[in-house]
Design an enzyme around this catalytic site. Structure first.
Site, PDB file in Angstrom:
ATOM      1  N   SER A 193     -13.555  32.993 -49.126  1.00 34.39           N
ATOM      2  CA  SER A 193     -13.385  32.108 -50.602  1.00 34.39           C
ATOM      3  C   SER A 193     -13.844  31.019 -50.369  1.00 34.39           C
ATOM      4  CB  SER A 193     -12.262  31.695 -50.955  1.00 34.39           C
ATOM      5  OG  SER A 193     -11.652  31.050 -50.041  1.00 34.39           O
ATOM      6  N   GLY A 194     -14.561  30.381 -51.385  1.00 34.00           N
ATOM      7  CA  GLY A 194     -15.217  29.038 -51.706  1.00 34.00           C
ATOM      8  C   GLY A 194     -14.988  28.594 -52.761  1.00 34.00           C
ATOM      9  N   VAL A 195     -15.819  27.136 -51.994  1.00 32.83           N
ATOM     10  CA  VAL A 195     -16.329  25.758 -53.454  1.00 32.83           C
ATOM     11  C   VAL A 195     -17.498  25.362 -54.026  1.00 32.83           C
ATOM     12  CG1 VAL A 195     -15.620  23.861 -53.808  1.00 32.83           C
ATOM     13  CG2 VAL A 195     -13.762  24.681 -53.193  1.00 32.83           C
TER      14      VAL A 195
ATOM     15  N   ALA B  90     -12.829  32.855 -49.579  1.00 32.74           N
ATOM     16  CA  ALA B  90     -12.628  31.383 -49.379  1.00 32.74           C
ATOM     17  C   ALA B  90     -13.754  30.631 -49.715  1.00 32.74           C
ATOM     18  CB  ALA B  90     -11.373  30.743 -48.770  1.00 32.74           C
ATOM     19  N   CYS B  91     -14.693  30.063 -50.364  1.00 36.48           N
ATOM     20  CA  CYS B  91     -16.272  29.377 -49.670  1.00 36.48           C
ATOM     21  C   CYS B  91     -15.774  27.985 -50.746  1.00 36.48           C
ATOM     22  CB  CYS B  91     -17.265  30.243 -50.635  1.00 36.48           C
ATOM     23  SG  CYS B  91     -16.638  31.834 -50.288  1.00 36.48           S
TER      24      CYS B  91
END
Length: 374
Positions: free
Chosen positions: A10-12, A55-56
């Site tokens: 996963s990520g942002v 999650a990134c």
């Protein structure tokens, strides 16, 4: 410019998405490019092949006098690679594959040694792939050439020096992105792409409903996973009204990481001190990381942060750290010989090898990996 990224599944990373409008390019140009930019990006990965999580996080920090940093995070059996100019590439989807010759050398982080997930080229262009569950790509037919999604990031690093060059070329859609299942998982690699350059320019590429949406602006400095970018912006606007010094959302969800990364990237001091800038960016992306070993049964798209990278796009230094080794190390691209004909080099990381400081001397000659295709 420094870009920071953390890697998991996963990520942002900040970006705008206009869905339902065909091939959409949203450009926002009212930005002060005189500031030095620091870009941070991040990506998180699952620790077990059976897990279906992502999650990134990717953030851009704008400092003084042109500093730019980026960040990313995951355990996808990552190694670092040095690729020279002149490498002959193919889209790896059969006879109708796109073909190209690398114009620029690059240092990249691989995924399973079958894909490029993150990296910076010798011109300071940085590219990151993050998971996006809503991704849906056009059908691959004989009408267009194809490019495996495993080489999407590398195609950009090989061919472009600036974000504008990449946007102008990719908006033509001369080839189709072709996805396949993630190794060891019964799910497709649904990804979106973020890029930035030393000027502080940013772009995000998302396929939603089979249509390419391009979001192009120096302001788009954070990107995570779901939901699509326009919804991320709406959520972030709500929290901006509340104010980050009053309250910030604190869960591991991508939308909450997006808000925290957006606030802290603006809140940390603007500086042209590279050491201070890198430390500040790492502190932001660590704030958005998911603790190692975390499991959230009712949130399958959340997983532990496996590694983080920071790209100093002005000084051409690629920083890296993993969750299982104690040190931050880096590669100075200015010291790398990217000349055509030079051998490919690899820095092994999959056995918890530990490096500190400038790790360029630890790269060893290696045969280049083959991108996973059809």
């Amino acid at each position: 410019m420094i870009r920071h990224r953390m890697y998991g599944f996963s990520g942002v990373r900040l970006r705008l998405n206009l869905s339902g409008m065909g091939n959409v390019v949203y450009e926002k140009v009212n930005m002060k490019l005189s500031m030095r930019t620091l870009l941070l990006g991040g990506l998180l990965a699952v620790s077990t092949p059976a897990a279906e999580s992502s999650a990134c996080t990717r953030v851009v920090y704008k400092g003084l006098n042109g500093t730019l940093l980026t960040d990313w995070k995951e355990d996808i059996h990552t190694n670092l690679w040095m690729f020279p100019r002149g490498m002959q590439r193919t889209g790896e989807v059969g006879p109708n594959s796109v073909k190209w010759t690398a114009k620029y050398g690059s240092v990249i982080a691989s995924g399973y040694d079958i894909s490029t997930t993150d990296g910076m080229n010798e011109k300071g262009l940085v590219a990151n792939l993050l998971f996006l569950a809503e991704s849906e790509y056009p059908a691959f037919t004989a009408q267009k050439q194809g490019l495996t999604i495993a080489a999407w990031c590398q195609y950009v690093l090989d061919n472009f020096a600036t974000v504008k060059e990449a946007v102008d070329a990719l908006r033509q859609e001369t080839f189709v992105i072709v996805t396949d299942k993630i190794p060891g998982m019964d799910r497709l690699a649904n990804l979106h792409l973020s890029i930035s350059d030393p000027s502080g320019d940013n772009a995000i590429f998302q396929y939603v409903g089979g249509k390419l949406n391009i979001h192009h602006s120096p302001e788009y400095n954070v990107m995570t996973n779901s939901p699509i970018f326009e919804k991320q912006l709406a959520l972030n606007e709500y929290w901006q009204e509340i104010g980050g010094t009053t309250m910030l959302p604190g869960t591991n969800r991508a939308a909450d990481r997006f808000v925290r990364a957006s606030f802290y990237a603006q809140a940390i001091p603007k500086t042209d001190d590279t050491r201070q800038a890198v430390a500040s960016v790492f502190s932001v992306i660590r704030n958005c990381s998911v603790p190692l070993g975390i499991s959230t049964p009712d949130q399958p798209n959340i997983s532990s942060t496996r590694w983080r990278s920071v790209s100093d796009q002005k000084n051409l230094v690629y920083y890296f750290e993993t969750a299982r080794t104690p040190n931050t190390f880096w590669v100075d691209l200015k010291k790398v010989n990217f000349a055509q004909g030079q051998p490919v080099h690899k820095l092994p990381l999959t056995k918890d090898e530990t490096y500190a400081g400038d790790a360029g001397k630890h790269f060893v000659k290696a045969e280049p990996f083959k991108f996973l295709g059809l």
